[in-house]
Motif scaffolding. Structure first.
Motif, PDB file in Angstrom:
ATOM      1  N   THR A   1       0.816  -1.221   0.000  1.00 34.36           N
ATOM      2  CA  THR A   1       0.000   0.000   0.000  1.00 34.36           C
ATOM      3  C   THR A   1       0.850   1.271   0.000  1.00 34.36           C
ATOM      4  OG1 THR A   1      -1.800  -1.172   1.096  1.00 34.36           O
ATOM      5  CG2 THR A   1      -1.841   1.226   1.224  1.00 34.36           C
ATOM      6  N   PRO A   2       1.870   1.375   0.899  1.00 34.39           N
ATOM      7  CA  PRO A   2       2.697   2.595   0.835  1.00 34.39           C
ATOM      8  C   PRO A   2       3.443   2.730  -0.490  1.00 34.39           C
ATOM      9  CG  PRO A   2       3.571   1.058   2.472  1.00 34.39           C
ATOM     10  CD  PRO A   2       2.245   0.539   2.053  1.00 34.39           C
ATOM     11  N   LEU A   3       3.874   1.607  -1.052  1.00 33.58           N
ATOM     12  CA  LEU A   3       4.556   1.666  -2.350  1.00 33.58           C
ATOM     13  C   LEU A   3       3.616   2.187  -3.433  1.00 33.58           C
ATOM     14  CD1 LEU A   3       6.595  -1.667  -2.374  1.00 33.58           C
ATOM     15  CD2 LEU A   3       7.544   0.623  -2.550  1.00 33.58           C
ATOM     16  N   LYS A   4       2.403   1.665  -3.457  1.00 30.59           N
ATOM     17  CA  LYS A   4       1.425   2.066  -4.475  1.00 30.59           C
ATOM     18  C   LYS A   4       1.077   3.548  -4.338  1.00 30.59           C
ATOM     19  CE  LYS A   4      -3.089   0.763  -6.358  1.00 30.59           C
ATOM     20  NZ  LYS A   4      -4.261  -0.109  -6.192  1.00 30.59           N
ATOM     21  N   LEU A   5       0.800   3.978  -3.108  1.00 31.15           N
ATOM     22  CA  LEU A   5       0.468   5.386  -2.871  1.00 31.15           C
ATOM     23  C   LEU A   5       1.626   6.297  -3.270  1.00 31.15           C
ATOM     24  CD1 LEU A   5      -1.322   5.155   0.593  1.00 31.15           C
ATOM     25  CD2 LEU A   5      -2.373   5.829  -1.567  1.00 31.15           C
ATOM     26  N   GLY A   6       2.820   5.880  -2.928  1.00 23.99           N
ATOM     27  CA  GLY A   6       4.006   6.673  -3.263  1.00 23.99           C
ATOM     28  C   GLY A   6       4.180   6.845  -4.759  1.00 23.99           C
ATOM     29  N   VAL A   7       4.020   5.758  -5.497  1.00 19.98           N
ATOM     30  CA  VAL A   7       4.145   5.815  -6.960  1.00 19.98           C
ATOM     31  C   VAL A   7       3.081   6.750  -7.546  1.00 19.98           C
ATOM     32  CG1 VAL A   7       3.903   4.477  -9.087  1.00 19.98           C
ATOM     33  CG2 VAL A   7       5.261   3.575  -7.206  1.00 19.98           C
ATOM     34  N   GLN A   8       1.862   6.650  -7.038  1.00 21.41           N
ATOM     35  CA  GLN A   8       0.772   7.500  -7.530  1.00 21.41           C
ATOM     36  C   GLN A   8       1.051   8.979  -7.253  1.00 21.41           C
ATOM     37  OE1 GLN A   8      -2.473   5.565  -5.486  1.00 21.41           O
ATOM     38  NE2 GLN A   8      -3.043   4.349  -7.271  1.00 21.41           N
ATOM     39  N   LEU A   9       1.584   9.273  -6.052  1.00 20.99           N
ATOM     40  CA  LEU A   9       1.916  10.662  -5.715  1.00 20.99           C
ATOM     41  C   LEU A   9       3.053  11.193  -6.585  1.00 20.99           C
ATOM     42  CD1 LEU A   9       1.693  10.512  -1.816  1.00 20.99           C
ATOM     43  CD2 LEU A   9       0.327  11.974  -3.292  1.00 20.99           C
ATOM     44  N   LEU A  10       4.053  10.362  -6.843  1.00 22.55           N
ATOM     45  CA  LEU A  10       5.164  10.759  -7.701  1.00 22.55           C
ATOM     46  C   LEU A  10       4.682  11.026  -9.128  1.00 22.55           C
ATOM     47  CD1 LEU A  10       8.349   8.625  -6.902  1.00 22.55           C
ATOM     48  CD2 LEU A  10       8.022  11.064  -6.589  1.00 22.55           C
ATOM     49  N   GLU A  11       3.803  10.141  -9.613  1.00 15.29           N
ATOM     50  CA  GLU A  11       3.263  10.305 -10.972  1.00 15.29           C
ATOM     51  C   GLU A  11       2.502  11.632 -11.089  1.00 15.29           C
ATOM     52  OE1 GLU A  11       0.745   7.606 -14.163  1.00 15.29           O
ATOM     53  OE2 GLU A  11       0.062   7.710 -12.095  1.00 15.29           O
ATOM     54  N   LYS A  12       1.682  11.928 -10.077  1.00 15.74           N
ATOM     55  CA  LYS A  12       0.908  13.188 -10.054  1.00 15.74           C
ATOM     56  C   LYS A  12       1.859  14.388 -10.047  1.00 15.74           C
ATOM     57  CE  LYS A  12      -2.863  15.339  -7.383  1.00 15.74           C
ATOM     58  NZ  LYS A  12      -2.249  16.545  -6.835  1.00 15.74           N
ATOM     59  N   SER A  13       2.884  14.309  -9.198  1.00 12.26           N
ATOM     60  CA  SER A  13       3.855  15.387  -9.087  1.00 12.26           C
ATOM     61  C   SER A  13       4.592  15.599 -10.413  1.00 12.26           C
ATOM     62  CB  SER A  13       4.837  15.044  -7.970  1.00 12.26           C
ATOM     63  OG  SER A  13       5.831  16.014  -7.849  1.00 12.26           O
ATOM     64  N   TRP A  14       4.941  14.513 -11.068  1.00  8.62           N
ATOM     65  CA  TRP A  14       5.680  14.576 -12.343  1.00  8.62           C
ATOM     66  C   TRP A  14       4.808  15.178 -13.446  1.00  8.62           C
ATOM     67  CZ3 TRP A  14       5.148  11.014 -16.734  1.00  8.62           C
ATOM     68  CH2 TRP A  14       6.110  11.208 -17.717  1.00  8.62           C
ATOM     69  N   LYS A  15       3.552  14.732 -13.517  1.00  6.67           N
ATOM     70  CA  LYS A  15       2.639  15.225 -14.556  1.00  6.67           C
ATOM     71  C   LYS A  15       2.335  16.717 -14.380  1.00  6.67           C
ATOM     72  CE  LYS A  15       0.239  11.006 -15.957  1.00  6.67           C
ATOM     73  NZ  LYS A  15      -0.996  10.216 -15.863  1.00  6.67           N
ATOM     74  N   GLU A  16       2.334  17.168 -13.129  1.00  9.44           N
ATOM     75  CA  GLU A  16       2.017  18.576 -12.852  1.00  9.44           C
ATOM     76  C   GLU A  16       3.268  19.466 -12.845  1.00  9.44           C
ATOM     77  OE1 GLU A  16      -0.078  18.441  -9.144  1.00  9.44           O
ATOM     78  OE2 GLU A  16      -1.902  17.588 -10.040  1.00  9.44           O
ATOM     79  N   ASN A  17       4.405  18.891 -13.266  1.00 14.13           N
ATOM     80  CA  ASN A  17       5.678  19.624 -13.289  1.00 14.13           C
ATOM     81  C   ASN A  17       5.978  20.316 -11.949  1.00 14.13           C
ATOM     82  OD1 ASN A  17       6.403  19.015 -15.980  1.00 14.13           O
ATOM     83  ND2 ASN A  17       4.905  20.515 -16.702  1.00 14.13           N
ATOM     84  N   ASP A  18       5.761  19.578 -10.891  1.00  8.17           N
ATOM     85  CA  ASP A  18       5.994  20.085  -9.542  1.00  8.17           C
ATOM     86  C   ASP A  18       7.464  20.508  -9.401  1.00  8.17           C
ATOM     87  OD1 ASP A  18       6.368  20.475  -6.838  1.00  8.17           O
ATOM     88  OD2 ASP A  18       5.227  18.726  -6.213  1.00  8.17           O
ATOM     89  N   PRO A  19       7.725  21.768  -8.997  1.00 13.59           N
ATOM     90  CA  PRO A  19       9.127  22.219  -8.859  1.00 13.59           C
ATOM     91  C   PRO A  19       9.897  21.437  -7.787  1.00 13.59           C
ATOM     92  CG  PRO A  19       7.593  23.870  -7.976  1.00 13.59           C
ATOM     93  CD  PRO A  19       6.769  22.844  -8.686  1.00 13.59           C
ATOM     94  N   ASN A  20       9.167  20.821  -6.854  1.00 12.30           N
ATOM     95  CA  ASN A  20       9.824  20.034  -5.794  1.00 12.30           C
ATOM     96  C   ASN A  20       9.923  18.547  -6.146  1.00 12.30           C
ATOM     97  OD1 ASN A  20      10.142  22.227  -3.978  1.00 12.30           O
ATOM     98  ND2 ASN A  20       7.964  22.099  -3.462  1.00 12.30           N
ATOM     99  N   PHE A  21       9.722  18.220  -7.425  1.00 13.93           N
ATOM    100  CA  PHE A  21       9.696  16.805  -7.834  1.00 13.93           C
ATOM    101  C   PHE A  21      11.000  16.079  -7.461  1.00 13.93           C
ATOM    102  CE2 PHE A  21      10.680  13.461 -10.909  1.00 13.93           C
ATOM    103  CZ  PHE A  21       9.606  12.615 -10.696  1.00 13.93           C
ATOM    104  N   ALA A  22      12.142  16.721  -7.741  1.00 12.44           N
ATOM    105  CA  ALA A  22      13.443  16.072  -7.474  1.00 12.44           C
ATOM    106  C   ALA A  22      13.601  15.744  -5.994  1.00 12.44           C
ATOM    107  CB  ALA A  22      14.584  16.965  -7.948  1.00 12.44           C
ATOM    108  N   LYS A  23      13.188  16.698  -5.152  1.00 11.04           N
ATOM    109  CA  LYS A  23      13.294  16.490  -3.708  1.00 11.04           C
ATOM    110  C   LYS A  23      12.372  15.352  -3.264  1.00 11.04           C
ATOM    111  CE  LYS A  23      13.462  19.254   0.488  1.00 11.04           C
ATOM    112  NZ  LYS A  23      13.130  20.543   1.111  1.00 11.04           N
TER     113      LYS A  23
END
Length: 202
Positions: A1-23
């Motif tokens: 569950t934490p792995l799945k949630l983490g991947v989903q949050l990263l995907e959302k951050s990447w698609k939205e060009n989040d400036p904090n994505f690298a961090k």
């Protein structure tokens, strides 16, 4: 569950060009590796437990095997393991060497964990025999086993720890029964726990 949630949050951050994505990626990456290591350990434990029927019985001298396991744990400053050999001959049992070694490792590891918070962990191992059997006691000075869970400690997947699979004592019980033996225990919150192992002699 934490792995799945983490991947989903990263995907959302990447698609939205989040400036904090690298961090975020760096932080999640560390967490993911820890989670995967934990899953790998659990998978390995279950795999080992599932393989229990592949028992390779051989004639083993019990005392040298116990001494080998003791040497591994006795190196810690806060741990003292004493072996009292009261046998009148070289006691030989018919058992699987790896299973037996792992069983004593599990018993000693549990004993040391039960002593957390104490200045010294004292473990006594006593061996005695009669004509038909050898009896091994593993006694610790830990916090004891709660009466409320006393009937569950050998049940696979039961654990009181935040990490772990609950397979340690289930494995020990199975390994000793594979060698034709039995395991039982007594526990007192003030004095600690003693496990009683019985093996038929070859």
């Amino acid at each position: 569950t934490p792995l799945k949630l983490g991947v989903q949050l990263l995907e959302k951050s990447w698609k939205e060009n989040d400036p904090n994505f690298a961090k975020k990626f760096e932080s999640f990456n560390k967490s993911f590796i820890e989670q995967i290591d934990s899953l790998a350990t659990i998978a390995s434990e279950f795999s080992s437990f599932a393989k229990m029927p592949d028992t390779k019985l051989e004639k083993l001298q019990l005392l040298p095997l116990i001494d080998q396991a003791v040497a591994f744990f006795n190196s810690a400053d806060s741990v003292e393991i004493m072996v009292l050999n009261r046998t009148n001959k070289d006691v030989t049992v018919l058992a699987d060497k790896d299973q037996l070694m792992r069983s004593f490792n599990n018993l000693f590891k549990n004993a040391i964990e039960a002593c957390e918070g104490k200045n010294k962990c004292a473990i006594k191992i006593k061996l005695i025999n009669d004509e038909k059997s050898v009896y091994v006691e593993v006694e610790d000075n830990g916090k004891g086993i709660d009466q409320a869970i006393s009937d569950k400690i050998f049940v696979p997947n039961f654990t009181t720890k935040s990490s772990g699979t609950g397979l340690g004592l289930a494995f020990v019980k199975q390994a000793i029964e594979n060698a034709g033996g039995q395991i039982d225990y007594e526990s007192d919150p003030k004095l600690g726990t003693t496990f009683f192992l019985t093996f038929p002699l070859v």
